[in-house]
Scaffold this motif. Sequence first.
Motif, PDB file in Angstrom:
ATOM      1  N   ALA A  33      -3.371   1.046  -7.646  1.00  0.00           N
ATOM      2  CA  ALA A  33      -2.168   1.275  -8.451  1.00  0.00           C
ATOM      3  C   ALA A  33      -0.956   0.969  -7.587  1.00  0.00           C
ATOM      4  O   ALA A  33      -0.738   1.642  -6.575  1.00  0.00           O
ATOM      5  CB  ALA A  33      -2.131   2.715  -8.939  1.00  0.00           C
ATOM      6  N   VAL A  34      -0.187  -0.072  -7.951  1.00  0.00           N
ATOM      7  CA  VAL A  34       0.959  -0.452  -7.120  1.00  0.00           C
ATOM      8  C   VAL A  34       2.268  -0.260  -7.873  1.00  0.00           C
ATOM      9  O   VAL A  34       2.460  -0.776  -8.972  1.00  0.00           O
ATOM     10  CB  VAL A  34       0.874  -1.905  -6.583  1.00  0.00           C
ATOM     11  CG1 VAL A  34      -0.137  -2.022  -5.468  1.00  0.00           C
ATOM     12  CG2 VAL A  34       0.548  -2.893  -7.660  1.00  0.00           C
TER      13      VAL A  34
ATOM     14  N   LEU B 276      -2.701  -2.865  -9.969  1.00  0.00           N
ATOM     15  CA  LEU B 276      -2.370  -2.412 -11.329  1.00  0.00           C
ATOM     16  C   LEU B 276      -0.927  -1.954 -11.314  1.00  0.00           C
ATOM     17  O   LEU B 276      -0.564  -1.048 -10.552  1.00  0.00           O
ATOM     18  CB  LEU B 276      -3.267  -1.238 -11.735  1.00  0.00           C
ATOM     19  CG  LEU B 276      -2.820  -0.466 -12.989  1.00  0.00           C
ATOM     20  CD1 LEU B 276      -2.929  -1.334 -14.238  1.00  0.00           C
ATOM     21  CD2 LEU B 276      -3.646   0.809 -13.165  1.00  0.00           C
TER      22      LEU B 276
ATOM     23  N   VAL C 165       2.167  -0.426 -13.682  1.00  0.00           N
ATOM     24  CA  VAL C 165       2.503   0.182 -14.972  1.00  0.00           C
ATOM     25  C   VAL C 165       4.027   0.187 -15.138  1.00  0.00           C
ATOM     26  O   VAL C 165       4.737   0.815 -14.343  1.00  0.00           O
ATOM     27  CB  VAL C 165       1.956   1.627 -15.062  1.00  0.00           C
ATOM     28  CG1 VAL C 165       2.382   2.277 -16.371  1.00  0.00           C
ATOM     29  CG2 VAL C 165       0.434   1.637 -14.957  1.00  0.00           C
TER      30      VAL C 165
ATOM     31  N   GLY D  82      -1.422   5.143  -3.571  1.00  0.00           N
ATOM     32  CA  GLY D  82      -0.776   5.105  -2.263  1.00  0.00           C
ATOM     33  C   GLY D  82      -0.237   6.449  -1.799  1.00  0.00           C
ATOM     34  O   GLY D  82       0.684   6.479  -0.987  1.00  0.00           O
TER      35      GLY D  82
HETATM   36  P1  AMP Z   1       4.432   8.621  -7.125  1.00  0.00           P
HETATM   37  O1  AMP Z   1       3.755   9.446  -8.148  1.00  0.00           O
HETATM   38  O2  AMP Z   1       5.598   7.849  -7.654  1.00  0.00           O
HETATM   39  O3  AMP Z   1       4.678   9.316  -5.845  1.00  0.00           O
HETATM   40  O4  AMP Z   1       3.373   7.484  -6.760  1.00  0.00           O
HETATM   41  C1  AMP Z   1       2.144   7.786  -6.199  1.00  0.00           C
HETATM   42  C2  AMP Z   1       1.238   6.585  -6.306  1.00  0.00           C
HETATM   43  O5  AMP Z   1       1.017   6.279  -7.678  1.00  0.00           O
HETATM   44  C3  AMP Z   1       1.821   5.310  -5.714  1.00  0.00           C
HETATM   45  O6  AMP Z   1       1.560   5.217  -4.349  1.00  0.00           O
HETATM   46  C4  AMP Z   1       1.080   4.256  -6.491  1.00  0.00           C
HETATM   47  O7  AMP Z   1      -0.235   4.084  -5.985  1.00  0.00           O
HETATM   48  C5  AMP Z   1       0.975   4.873  -7.864  1.00  0.00           C
HETATM   49  N1  AMP Z   1       2.082   4.466  -8.764  1.00  0.00           N
HETATM   50  C6  AMP Z   1       3.278   5.071  -8.938  1.00  0.00           C
HETATM   51  N2  AMP Z   1       4.016   4.438  -9.868  1.00  0.00           N
HETATM   52  C7  AMP Z   1       3.273   3.390 -10.307  1.00  0.00           C
HETATM   53  C8  AMP Z   1       3.474   2.358 -11.272  1.00  0.00           C
HETATM   54  N3  AMP Z   1       4.604   2.270 -11.983  1.00  0.00           N
HETATM   55  N4  AMP Z   1       2.484   1.463 -11.462  1.00  0.00           N
HETATM   56  C9  AMP Z   1       1.338   1.549 -10.764  1.00  0.00           C
HETATM   57  N5  AMP Z   1       1.095   2.489  -9.837  1.00  0.00           N
HETATM   58  C10 AMP Z   1       2.043   3.403  -9.606  1.00  0.00           C
END
Ligand code: AMP
Length: 302
Positions: free
Chosen positions: A53-54, A77, A79, A156
């Motif tokens: 998930a990127v 991927l 989103v 990540g």
């Molecule tokens: P966050 O919840 O924003 O701290 O993000 C944690 C992890 O979720 C990130 O490291 C990505 O692996 C994944 N992620 C966050 N936002 C997205 C997105 N819009 N699309 C895909 N993966 C995401």
Amino acid sequence: MKCRSCRAPAVIDVYRHNAAFCHPCFLRHCREQVERAIKSFDMIHPGERVLVAVSGGKDSLALWDILLQAEMSADGLYVGLGIGDYSSESRRYARAFAELRGAKLVEIDLPTDFGYDIPTGSSAAKRAPCSACGLSKRHLFNQAALDGGYDVLATGHNLDDEAAVLFGNVLRWDLPYLGRQFPVLPSGDGFARKVKPLVRLSERETAAYCVLQGIDYIVEECPMSAGNRHLRYKEALNDIEARSPGSKAAFYFGFLERLAPLVTPAAEEEREGLHPCPRCGSPTVSEVCAFCKLAARAGGHS
Ligand code: AMP
Ligand code: FES
Ligand code: ZN
């Protein structure tokens, strides 16, 4: 300051390890930390297909890069969450990375594919934006991994993220959440395996990895996350870490070693009471799953 591994001039120090590294040895250090996490938590097996998930940010792009460097089969991927310029910009970084490496990027767009965006979803459901966003992402990540026949879904989340979430869960003694806070969640009926291979790296290390490896990433934080309580927990832990380097890792890995074995069995049992959502098929305890409810309230569909 000299590199711990080769004694060349160092470009970065990692206080937690009481070590400094030169450019190539630092990149190797990051790859080794990821390899070690994957092996010690049995996250990914040789030959498995990974969906990463990127978000376009430093952590997930560093992770994708490290998995590709390790010659794993890893697709991305992205989103689209419909958060104005922030979403279009972050998509641009995810696409640019994929194009440069000739890697496959699977794309889902919440407004186009499901008829709502995070700002609308959060106000319609009277949920904080990050809560509506997290719920939507968890559902879509899982569904995309299952639909694409991937063996594992990787995110990540880094050491700082996990320590901050742990801090919040401990402040509330939220046992069900603590039970699910493991860097690998097994697959099961309707669930893809989920892994967090960056748990041994801090935010500062993933940012440095991207800079030294020449990866362009979106630097701005999500505009809807301002005031988010996890950011406050991160600040509190950073204060403690600055005074006693290594505290964050001791807090998180101590939990995994000592407390997690006591609280994960309850979370695993919880899964047994689930049934498929009649609208989308995702496992749920309620009549209709939380994602379908949110989509319907926001005037979208699932
Ligand atoms: P966050 O919840 O924003 O701290 O993000 C944690 C992890 O979720 C990130 O490291 C990505 O692996 C994944 N992620 C966050 N936002 C997205 C997105 N819009 N699309 C895909 N993966 C995401
Ligand atoms: Fe989810 Fe900002 S990325 S609310
Ligand atoms: Zn559903």
